[in-house]
Design an enzyme around this catalytic site. Structure first.
Site, PDB file in Angstrom:
ATOM      1  CG  HIS A  99      12.198  39.012  56.245  1.00 24.25           C
ATOM      2  ND1 HIS A  99      13.426  39.420  56.721  1.00 24.25           N
ATOM      3  CD2 HIS A  99      12.306  39.015  54.878  1.00 24.25           C
ATOM      4  CE1 HIS A  99      14.241  39.653  55.706  1.00 24.25           C
ATOM      5  NE2 HIS A  99      13.583  39.433  54.577  1.00 24.25           N
ATOM      6  CG  HIS A 130      15.615  35.007  49.383  1.00 27.47           C
ATOM      7  ND1 HIS A 130      16.981  34.891  49.219  1.00 27.47           N
ATOM      8  CD2 HIS A 130      15.405  36.157  50.083  1.00 27.47           C
ATOM      9  CE1 HIS A 130      17.581  35.936  49.794  1.00 27.47           C
ATOM     10  NE2 HIS A 130      16.653  36.710  50.317  1.00 27.47           N
ATOM     11  CG  HIS A 150      11.810  42.860  52.213  1.00 30.30           C
ATOM     12  ND1 HIS A 150      12.901  43.522  51.701  1.00 30.30           N
ATOM     13  CD2 HIS A 150      12.237  41.598  52.464  1.00 30.30           C
ATOM     14  CE1 HIS A 150      13.928  42.705  51.629  1.00 30.30           C
ATOM     15  NE2 HIS A 150      13.552  41.514  52.088  1.00 30.30           N
ATOM     16  CE1 TYR A 158      16.277  44.634  49.998  1.00 30.58           C
ATOM     17  CE2 TYR A 158      15.578  46.142  51.726  1.00 30.58           C
ATOM     18  CZ  TYR A 158      15.363  45.550  50.505  1.00 30.58           C
ATOM     19  OH  TYR A 158      14.238  45.874  49.780  1.00 30.58           O
ATOM     20  CG  ASP A 196      15.145  35.894  54.708  1.00 21.88           C
ATOM     21  OD1 ASP A 196      15.071  34.990  55.552  1.00 21.88           O
ATOM     22  OD2 ASP A 196      15.975  36.830  54.767  1.00 21.88           O
TER      23      ASP A 196
END
Length: 359
Positions: A226, A322, A230, A267, A175
């Site tokens: 994504h 990540h 964010h 998240y 991510d």
């Protein structure tokens, strides 16, 4: 104390400064950075902190792409949530009196002035919890107990957290990228093992680093979505959610030639209300979570990242990792051990679409 607001927009990031009285600070000028220039933004703010003394940096809850970098640099970061922003922006102060946009944050100088006036009302972020500091985050939809409203809405939205348990394969997912250093290093390691993975990039970074995303797609890796900045999804309106997803899918399609079929919620912040909005908006993309969290975001060390991941994987697992959002050198160091551990356990390495699709 000097205050810096970090705002985001479709074009990138803006940094504005205020003194303790809420006035623009004459010692430093506002600066703009492209979506792919987060390392430069962090270096700039680190220099200001060294030269000007104590620096308080404030971001909106819809800007979750920068705090990890700032905290890793040892900077002091605060989060402004919607209720406080709405109250401050509706004040009689003409410098602040403006509605929050559906897409983008309030201006950087306004954020700095809000910090100067209301610092005690902001959430000071910790390196351990990052953007989620001080929040209660309900379990994501497919983590919720069976039979609950959250689990039901997750099923209705087609949310998945793993593939078939009878399949001897694992999907590694990354991510928050692309990042010019860490994404390249991860791609090199994956190529060495002839392993495929899935990347869920941030639209703001894709807008400037599309060539790097195309490199990943050309190597056979799957590319998802994504969101653009964010954000913490419960803080978005339905219109804001639509903009975050659609703009990112358009940026990914421009970079790799195909619109992504998957969205990874930042998240895993799926509440019943978020899922209701998602279903009502009729998105075609599939919501993809995970059943193994490598916890690389907590920077526990490469060995701890690899040990936790290999201890928790099962057939069909989707692993959360990540390639940006902070210092990912530990992720890079842990990746060979994770790949070798998966292979030693008899697990093939697949993309998420391969894992979920037919054998």
């Amino acid at each position: 104390m000097l205050f810096a607001g970090v705002a985001w927009s479709a074009e990138g990031y803006e940094v504005g400064f205020s003194d303790q009285a809420g006035r623009p600070d004459p010692r430093v000028r506002a600066r703009r950075f492209g979506g792919g220039e987060l390392p430069d933004l962090v270096a700039f703010l680190s220099r200001i902190a060294r030269e000007s003394g104590p620096l308080g940096i404030v971001v909106e809850s819809t800007n979750g792409a920068v705090d990890g970098f700032l905290l890793a640099a040892g900077l002091e970061v605060y989060r402004a949530d919607p209720a406080l922003l709405d109250e401050a922006l509706a004040s009689s102060n003409p410098e602040l009196n403006a509605p929050r946009p559906e897409f983008g944050s309030v201006p950087a100088l306004a954020l700095a002035r809000i910090a100067a006036a209301r610092l005690d009302s902001l959430s000071k972020l910790s390196a351990e919890d990052g953007s989620l500091t001080g929040r209660y985050l309900p379990p994501a939809a497919t983590f919720a107990p069976v039979g609950t409203e959250l689990e039901r809405r997750g099923r209705e939205a087609g949310c998945v957290k793993h593939g078939p348990r009878e399949r001897a394969a694992v999907a590694l997912s990354f991510d928050d990228g692309p990042h010019p250093e860490f994404t390249n290093q991860i791609l090199e390691i994956l190529a060495r093992y002839q392993a495929r993975a899935t990347f869920f990039p941030i639209g703001l970074s894709v807008s400037e680093l599309g060539d790097l995303l195309a490199k990943a797609a050309d190597a056979g890796h799957a590319i998802g979505n994504h969101t653009w900045s964010h954000p913490y999804l419960p803080d978005l309106s339905a219109a804001g959610l639509r903009e975050q997803v659609d703009r990112t899918s358009e940026a990914v399609a421009s970079a790799v030639g195909a619109r992504p079929s998957m969205v990874r919620p930042p998240y895993g912040s799926l509440t019943a209300e978020v899922l209701e909005k998602w279903t009502g908006l009729g998105f075609e993309e599939q919501l993809v979570l995970w059943d193994v969290d490598s916890a690389d975001w907590a920077l526990p060390g490469a060995e701890a990242i690899a040990d936790k991941t290999l201890k928790e994987i099962q057939p069909g697992s989707i692993v959360l990792m990540h390639d940006s959002g902070g210092d990912r050198s530990q992720t890079v160091q842990a990746l060979p051990a994770i790949i070798e551990g998966c292979l030693e356990r008899g697990y093939g390495l697949a993309t998420v679409p391969e894992l979920l699709g037919p054998h």
